[in-house]
Write a protein that holds these residues in place. Structure first.
Motif, short mmCIF file in Angstrom:
data_model
loop_
_atom_site.label_atom_id
_atom_site.label_comp_id
_atom_site.label_asym_id
_atom_site.label_seq_id
_atom_site.Cartn_x
_atom_site.Cartn_y
_atom_site.Cartn_z
N GLU A 1 0.85 -1.19 0.00
CA GLU A 1 0.00 0.00 0.00
C GLU A 1 0.89 1.25 0.00
OE1 GLU A 1 -3.04 0.12 2.99
OE2 GLU A 1 -3.25 -2.07 2.99
N PRO A 2 0.98 1.98 -1.12
CA PRO A 2 1.89 3.12 -1.24
C PRO A 2 1.70 4.18 -0.15
CG PRO A 2 0.99 2.55 -3.38
CD PRO A 2 0.22 1.74 -2.37
N GLY A 3 0.46 4.48 0.20
CA GLY A 3 0.21 5.50 1.22
C GLY A 3 0.78 5.09 2.57
N LEU A 4 0.56 3.84 2.95
CA LEU A 4 1.05 3.34 4.24
C LEU A 4 2.57 3.25 4.23
CD1 LEU A 4 0.44 2.25 7.03
CD2 LEU A 4 0.10 -0.02 6.02
N VAL A 5 3.13 2.82 3.10
CA VAL A 5 4.59 2.74 2.96
C VAL A 5 5.21 4.11 3.20
CG1 VAL A 5 6.48 2.39 1.34
CG2 VAL A 5 4.60 0.73 1.44
N SER A 6 4.62 5.12 2.59
CA SER A 6 5.15 6.48 2.73
C SER A 6 5.14 6.96 4.18
CB SER A 6 4.34 7.45 1.85
OG SER A 6 4.80 8.77 2.00
N VAL A 7 4.03 6.70 4.86
CA VAL A 7 3.89 7.12 6.26
C VAL A 7 4.91 6.40 7.14
CG1 VAL A 7 2.38 7.02 8.28
CG2 VAL A 7 1.46 7.75 6.07
N ILE A 8 5.05 5.11 6.94
CA ILE A 8 5.97 4.33 7.78
C ILE A 8 7.42 4.74 7.54
CG2 ILE A 8 6.91 2.02 8.20
CD1 ILE A 8 4.10 0.90 7.78
N ILE A 9 7.78 4.92 6.27
CA ILE A 9 9.16 5.32 5.95
C ILE A 9 9.48 6.66 6.60
CG2 ILE A 9 10.70 6.11 4.12
CD1 ILE A 9 9.50 4.01 2.31
N GLY B 1 8.06 8.18 9.16
CA GLY B 1 8.11 8.11 10.61
C GLY B 1 9.35 7.39 11.14
N LEU B 2 9.72 6.28 10.49
CA LEU B 2 10.88 5.52 10.96
C LEU B 2 12.19 6.24 10.65
CD1 LEU B 2 9.91 1.80 10.19
CD2 LEU B 2 9.64 3.10 12.31
N ASN B 3 12.25 6.93 9.52
CA ASN B 3 13.43 7.73 9.21
C ASN B 3 13.64 8.83 10.24
OD1 ASN B 3 13.23 7.62 5.54
ND2 ASN B 3 14.14 6.20 7.00
N GLU B 4 12.54 9.46 10.66
CA GLU B 4 12.63 10.52 11.67
C GLU B 4 13.08 9.95 13.01
OE1 GLU B 4 8.81 12.36 11.77
OE2 GLU B 4 9.09 13.42 9.86
N ALA B 5 12.78 8.65 13.23
CA ALA B 5 13.19 8.00 14.47
C ALA B 5 14.61 7.44 14.38
CB ALA B 5 12.22 6.87 14.81
N GLY B 6 15.29 7.71 13.26
CA GLY B 6 16.67 7.28 13.10
C GLY B 6 16.85 5.87 12.58
N MET B 7 15.80 5.31 11.97
CA MET B 7 15.90 3.95 11.43
C MET B 7 16.03 3.98 9.91
SD MET B 7 12.91 2.11 13.74
CE MET B 7 12.59 2.71 15.40
N GLU B 8 16.77 3.01 9.40
CA GLU B 8 16.97 2.88 7.96
C GLU B 8 15.98 1.87 7.41
OE1 GLU B 8 20.36 0.89 5.10
OE2 GLU B 8 21.05 2.06 6.84
N VAL B 9 15.20 2.27 6.42
CA VAL B 9 14.11 1.42 5.92
C VAL B 9 14.32 1.03 4.46
CG1 VAL B 9 11.62 1.16 5.64
CG2 VAL B 9 12.52 2.61 7.47
N SER B 10 14.26 -0.29 4.18
CA SER B 10 14.25 -0.81 2.82
C SER B 10 12.83 -1.32 2.56
CB SER B 10 15.25 -1.94 2.65
OG SER B 10 16.57 -1.50 2.93
N VAL B 11 12.38 -1.22 1.30
CA VAL B 11 10.99 -1.56 0.99
C VAL B 11 10.90 -2.60 -0.12
CG1 VAL B 11 8.75 -0.67 0.22
CG2 VAL B 11 10.24 0.75 1.67
N ALA B 12 9.98 -3.54 0.08
CA ALA B 12 9.63 -4.51 -0.96
C ALA B 12 8.13 -4.44 -1.16
CB ALA B 12 10.06 -5.91 -0.57
N GLY B 13 7.68 -4.39 -2.42
CA GLY B 13 6.27 -4.24 -2.71
C GLY B 13 5.50 -5.53 -2.86
N ASP B 14 6.19 -6.67 -2.85
CA ASP B 14 5.48 -7.95 -2.88
C ASP B 14 6.26 -9.00 -2.08
OD1 ASP B 14 7.16 -9.77 -4.63
OD2 ASP B 14 6.79 -8.19 -6.09
N GLY B 15 5.60 -10.09 -1.80
CA GLY B 15 6.17 -11.08 -0.90
C GLY B 15 7.42 -11.75 -1.43
N GLN B 16 7.45 -12.09 -2.70
CA GLN B 16 8.61 -12.80 -3.26
C GLN B 16 9.87 -11.94 -3.20
OE1 GLN B 16 8.71 -16.11 -4.34
NE2 GLN B 16 10.90 -15.66 -4.27
N ILE B 17 9.73 -10.67 -3.60
CA ILE B 17 10.88 -9.76 -3.55
C ILE B 17 11.32 -9.54 -2.11
CG2 ILE B 17 11.65 -7.39 -3.97
CD1 ILE B 17 9.83 -7.35 -6.42
N GLY B 18 10.35 -9.41 -1.20
CA GLY B 18 10.67 -9.22 0.21
C GLY B 18 11.43 -10.40 0.77
N LEU B 19 11.01 -11.63 0.41
CA LEU B 19 11.70 -12.83 0.88
C LEU B 19 13.13 -12.86 0.38
CD1 LEU B 19 11.66 -15.58 2.30
CD2 LEU B 19 10.76 -16.56 0.17
#
Length: 231
Positions: A9-17, A19-37
């Motif tokens: 979900e692009p909107g949720l991804v944007s919000v999480i990225i 928020g976590l970046n502001e908290a000092g965390m590094e975030v990588s994103v995968a848009g489907d399960g196979q790529i994420g695995l």
């Protein structure tokens, strides 16, 4: 802190990225399960935020594949399905925690920090227990000694695993009953002694080094002792 977010979900991804970046965390994103695995298998992450409803391969499948590969990274599962059955399915697949959508970002951040702290304090899980040529595979639940396969009943296997997890510890008959049978037996039962004899015949008979030992008046001990003869 390195986070892998598997979410489509692009909107949720944007919000999480954000928020976590502001908290000092590094975030990588995968848009489907196979790529994420694939990303989870190739790279080291402190935690994975995993949506259940994903294209290609759903979150339950992703989590199961990770655990099957002995990847013990902390997994926080996101789900819009809040029924008890769906939550249990997620946890049983190997997830460490879950968060139901919609959620407050402060709760997401708190759960992430809690899971990462917990995972850093937990020793790696061993999938194989060994002593004196005896080997127990905890995943396939197979047993061998000096390369020879040993066929055990379900109860014999539980008894052996309990011994292996408590090596060099005197275990009373009551302790063995409670942990292996999980039932309150009549104190006069000899079921423990019967199964000890069954197990001895399969893992000790014919070997110089005995593993199951009687501690008279106290119970049994599992240890390697070439000089002691089990009765």
């Amino acid at each position: 802190m390195k986070i892998l977010l598997i979410e489509d979900e692009p909107g949720l991804v944007s919000v999480i990225i954000r928020g976590l970046n502001e908290a000092g965390m590094e975030v990588s994103v995968a848009g489907d399960g196979q790529i994420g695995l694939e990303m989870a298998m190739k790279h080291q992450f402190d935690l994975i935020i995993l949506d259940i409803m994903l294209p290609g391969m759903n979150g339950i499948q992703v989590c199961r594949e990770l655990r099957k590969a002995d990847n013990n990274v902390a997994v926080l599962m996101l789900t819009a399905l809040s029924s008890t059955e769906n939550i249990i399915t997620g946890l049983d697949s190997g997830a460490d925690d879950y968060l139901v959508k919609p959620f407050k970002f402060a709760e997401l951040e708190a759960r992430i920090r809690s899971l990462v702290r917990r995972s850093k304090n937990v020793a790696p899980v061993r999938n194989t227990l060994r002593i004196e040529g005896l080997e127990v595979d905890l995943l396939s639940k197979t047993v061998s000694r000096d390369g020879k396969q040993i066929v055990l009943t379900a109860t014999e296997y539980r008894l052996l695993e309990y011994f292996l997890r408590n090596m060099n510890v005197v275990l009373s008959r009551i302790q063995i009953l409670e942990h292996v049978w999980d039932i309150d037996f009549n104190m006069g039962t000899n079921v423990v002694d019967v199964y000890i004899n069954y197990l001895r015949k399969k893992i000790d008979q014919g070997y110089n080094t005995k593993l199951i030992h009687t501690v008279f008046g106290m119970g049994y001990m599992f240890k390697a002792d070439v000089n002691e003869v089990s009765d």
